[in-house]
Structure formats: structure tokens, C-alpha cells
Design a protein around this motif. Sequence first.
Motif, mmCIF file in Angstrom:
data_model
loop_
_atom_site.group_PDB
_atom_site.id
_atom_site.type_symbol
_atom_site.label_atom_id
_atom_site.label_comp_id
_atom_site.label_asym_id
_atom_site.label_seq_id
_atom_site.Cartn_x
_atom_site.Cartn_y
_atom_site.Cartn_z
ATOM 1 N N ALA A 153 -13.232 -34.766 -17.081
ATOM 2 C CA ALA A 153 -12.698 -33.421 -16.872
ATOM 3 C C ALA A 153 -13.772 -32.446 -16.403
ATOM 4 N N GLU A 154 -14.983 -32.594 -16.936
ATOM 5 C CA GLU A 154 -16.065 -31.664 -16.575
ATOM 6 C C GLU A 154 -16.431 -31.773 -15.096
ATOM 7 N N ALA A 155 -16.529 -32.995 -14.599
ATOM 8 C CA ALA A 155 -16.872 -33.205 -13.190
ATOM 9 C C ALA A 155 -15.774 -32.674 -12.270
ATOM 10 N N ARG A 156 -14.527 -32.871 -12.655
ATOM 11 C CA ARG A 156 -13.411 -32.394 -11.839
ATOM 12 C C ARG A 156 -13.344 -30.871 -11.840
ATOM 13 N N ALA A 157 -13.588 -30.257 -12.999
ATOM 14 C CA ALA A 157 -13.556 -28.797 -13.084
ATOM 15 C C ALA A 157 -14.665 -28.187 -12.225
ATOM 16 N N LYS A 158 -15.846 -28.784 -12.258
ATOM 17 C CA LYS A 158 -16.978 -28.303 -11.460
ATOM 18 C C LYS A 158 -16.684 -28.444 -9.971
ATOM 19 N N ASP A 181 1.747 -29.466 -7.008
ATOM 20 C CA ASP A 181 0.762 -30.472 -6.602
ATOM 21 C C ASP A 181 1.426 -31.838 -6.678
ATOM 22 N N ASP A 182 0.754 -32.855 -6.187
ATOM 23 C CA ASP A 182 1.347 -34.190 -6.239
ATOM 24 C C ASP A 182 1.129 -34.863 -7.587
ATOM 25 N N ILE A 183 -0.099 -34.774 -8.112
ATOM 26 C CA ILE A 183 -0.443 -35.441 -9.369
ATOM 27 C C ILE A 183 -1.220 -34.482 -10.271
ATOM 28 N N VAL A 184 -0.943 -34.526 -11.558
ATOM 29 C CA VAL A 184 -1.748 -33.802 -12.546
ATOM 30 C C VAL A 184 -2.544 -34.832 -13.329
ATOM 31 N N THR A 185 -3.857 -34.720 -13.297
ATOM 32 C CA THR A 185 -4.702 -35.603 -14.118
ATOM 33 C C THR A 185 -5.326 -34.754 -15.225
ATOM 34 N N THR A 186 -6.525 -34.227 -14.990
ATOM 35 C CA THR A 186 -7.118 -33.342 -15.999
ATOM 36 C C THR A 186 -6.528 -31.934 -15.913
ATOM 37 N N LYS A 198 -4.275 -15.372 -10.334
ATOM 38 C CA LYS A 198 -4.336 -14.313 -11.354
ATOM 39 C C LYS A 198 -5.380 -13.258 -10.995
ATOM 40 N N ASN A 199 -6.498 -13.699 -10.442
ATOM 41 C CA ASN A 199 -7.532 -12.750 -10.015
ATOM 42 C C ASN A 199 -7.050 -11.870 -8.863
ATOM 43 N N ALA A 200 -6.040 -12.365 -8.140
ATOM 44 C CA ALA A 200 -5.465 -11.584 -7.039
ATOM 45 C C ALA A 200 -4.332 -10.676 -7.518
ATOM 46 N N GLY A 201 -4.039 -10.721 -8.836
ATOM 47 C CA GLY A 201 -3.034 -9.830 -9.403
ATOM 48 C C GLY A 201 -1.726 -10.480 -9.800
ATOM 49 N N CYS A 202 -1.640 -11.802 -9.739
ATOM 50 C CA CYS A 202 -0.418 -12.506 -10.117
ATOM 51 C C CYS A 202 -0.114 -12.275 -11.600
ATOM 52 N N ALA A 203 1.131 -12.006 -11.913
ATOM 53 C CA ALA A 203 1.512 -11.714 -13.292
ATOM 54 C C ALA A 203 1.528 -12.955 -14.167
ATOM 55 N N GLU A 204 2.013 -14.076 -13.610
ATOM 56 C CA GLU A 204 2.123 -15.317 -14.389
ATOM 57 C C GLU A 204 2.180 -16.497 -13.432
ATOM 58 N N VAL A 205 1.568 -17.600 -13.856
ATOM 59 C CA VAL A 205 1.536 -18.797 -13.020
ATOM 60 C C VAL A 205 2.146 -19.976 -13.772
ATOM 61 N N PHE A 206 3.028 -20.688 -13.089
ATOM 62 C CA PHE A 206 3.593 -21.931 -13.579
ATOM 63 C C PHE A 206 3.151 -23.054 -12.632
ATOM 64 N N ALA A 207 3.368 -24.277 -13.037
ATOM 65 C CA ALA A 207 2.972 -25.400 -12.181
ATOM 66 C C ALA A 207 3.941 -26.576 -12.364
ATOM 67 N N ALA A 208 3.989 -27.399 -11.332
ATOM 68 C CA ALA A 208 4.791 -28.629 -11.383
ATOM 69 C C ALA A 208 4.168 -29.643 -10.448
ATOM 70 N N ALA A 209 4.392 -30.908 -10.753
ATOM 71 C CA ALA A 209 3.880 -31.990 -9.914
ATOM 72 C C ALA A 209 4.865 -33.143 -9.957
ATOM 73 N N ALA A 210 4.691 -34.070 -9.028
ATOM 74 C CA ALA A 210 5.563 -35.248 -9.027
ATOM 75 C C ALA A 210 5.274 -36.120 -10.227
ATOM 76 N N ALA A 211 3.996 -36.271 -10.561
ATOM 77 C CA ALA A 211 3.638 -37.171 -11.669
ATOM 78 C C ALA A 211 2.450 -36.621 -12.448
ATOM 79 N N SER A 212 2.366 -37.041 -13.696
ATOM 80 C CA SER A 212 1.278 -36.622 -14.566
ATOM 81 C C SER A 212 0.633 -37.849 -15.222
ATOM 82 N N ARG A 213 -0.686 -37.837 -15.243
ATOM 83 C CA ARG A 213 -1.411 -38.874 -15.976
ATOM 84 C C ARG A 213 -1.557 -38.366 -17.411
ATOM 85 N N GLN A 214 -0.898 -39.051 -18.345
ATOM 86 C CA GLN A 214 -0.867 -38.578 -19.731
ATOM 87 C C GLN A 214 -2.094 -39.007 -20.522
#
Length: 214
Positions: A153-158, A181-186, A198-214
Amino acid sequence: MKRLWNWLLDLLYPPRCAFCRRFLTEKETGLCRFCREKYENRNIQRELKNISECVAPFSYEGEVRESILRYKFHGVTAYGPAYAEFIAKAIDESGISCDSMTWVPLSRLRLRKRGYDQAQILAEETAKRLDLPCERLLVKRVNTKPQSGLSGAEARAKNAKGVYACVEPEKVKGRKILVIDDIVTTGATLSECALTLKNAGCAEVFAAAAASRQ
């Protein structure tokens, strides 16, 4: 003419199920009835930083993983509508309410090499099914290493940090946006996109993907 062309294509290259690869009947679209029964009513919930709620209809494993790899890296863009049908259903059943949708964009270089943006296809197809506007709100300013080639997760976040920009802040300010997005991993990529919005002023953010790595 278009109908004739589609008939000829189906004759030469009969459509197959996106997952199990069975030939589809005339009444089946995207997935065969067996895979529809197998994968219906699934909704994976993920808790991600900067995102109120994230959902995905499939687990990134087995035949689903192989299907998405064909879609993402081997040009099988015909799978997009099939995935979007299930993504839209997951969003609807989760009760997520948003003003518009956008997607995690590819860099210019990767888009040129691949020829299509797989997340954009998913976002546009999902938006059609939910009767929502789909807008290009983000750009990827840096051509980073593919997240799939990084472990941890650290490498992906960086790798994702600071690489996205909001292109139309006036369409974001005070609004609720859902990012596809297509896939959610970390979740590092989606979290970074959400922070950018959010930094641009968005009030709230949601997300969805085709698949998630649990």
C-alpha cells in the motif's frame, strides 16, 4: 447497413460470455445466464480514505480477474457494457446519490499506447444506466509506473501522490462526484483522485469499480 454488419460479425465471431467464455444465445448479452446467476446480488463495500463510500460488484479473482485483464490490456472493450450493468446496480442498491460521474484517467502516454481508457468506458456506460452526466474532471499529469507492478500500500500511495489535477473546478465545487475505476486494490489511486476533487471544492466523493481485491 449497421445491422447487417453486426450480423456478419456475430456470424464470424460469435459473442462469448465475458467471464466463462461460453457462446451467448440470442437472448443473452454480456454474460451468460449461468454467470448472471452466479454473480448477481453481490456488492463489495470498501472503506477508502477521502471517499464516503466505495462499491464493486465483483471480487478480483479467478475468471473475473482473467476477464478484466483481457478488457484492460488486450483490447476487449466489448466487456465494458457488461461490467457497467453490474456497477450501476451496485451503486443503485447502495443508495449512493451523486450529481455526476467521472473516472480515473490514464496518462497521455499510456492512453496513446493502449488506444482507449478502460475506466472512461466504464464511467460512460455506467452513467447511461443511471441517467447521470459523465464528465472529464481529472487529468493525470505524470506518467507513473503502473500500480499493478507495485507491491504494498505504501508504494502504491507514493506512486499516486500528486499526479492528478482537476481540469474543471467550476463543475466540482459544492457537488457530489462519483469516481469510476476498473479495479480497487489498496485504494491508493481512488483516494488520491478523491483528494484532488476535494481540494478543488468537491462536497463529497464516492467511488465504484468493476472489481475489488479483498
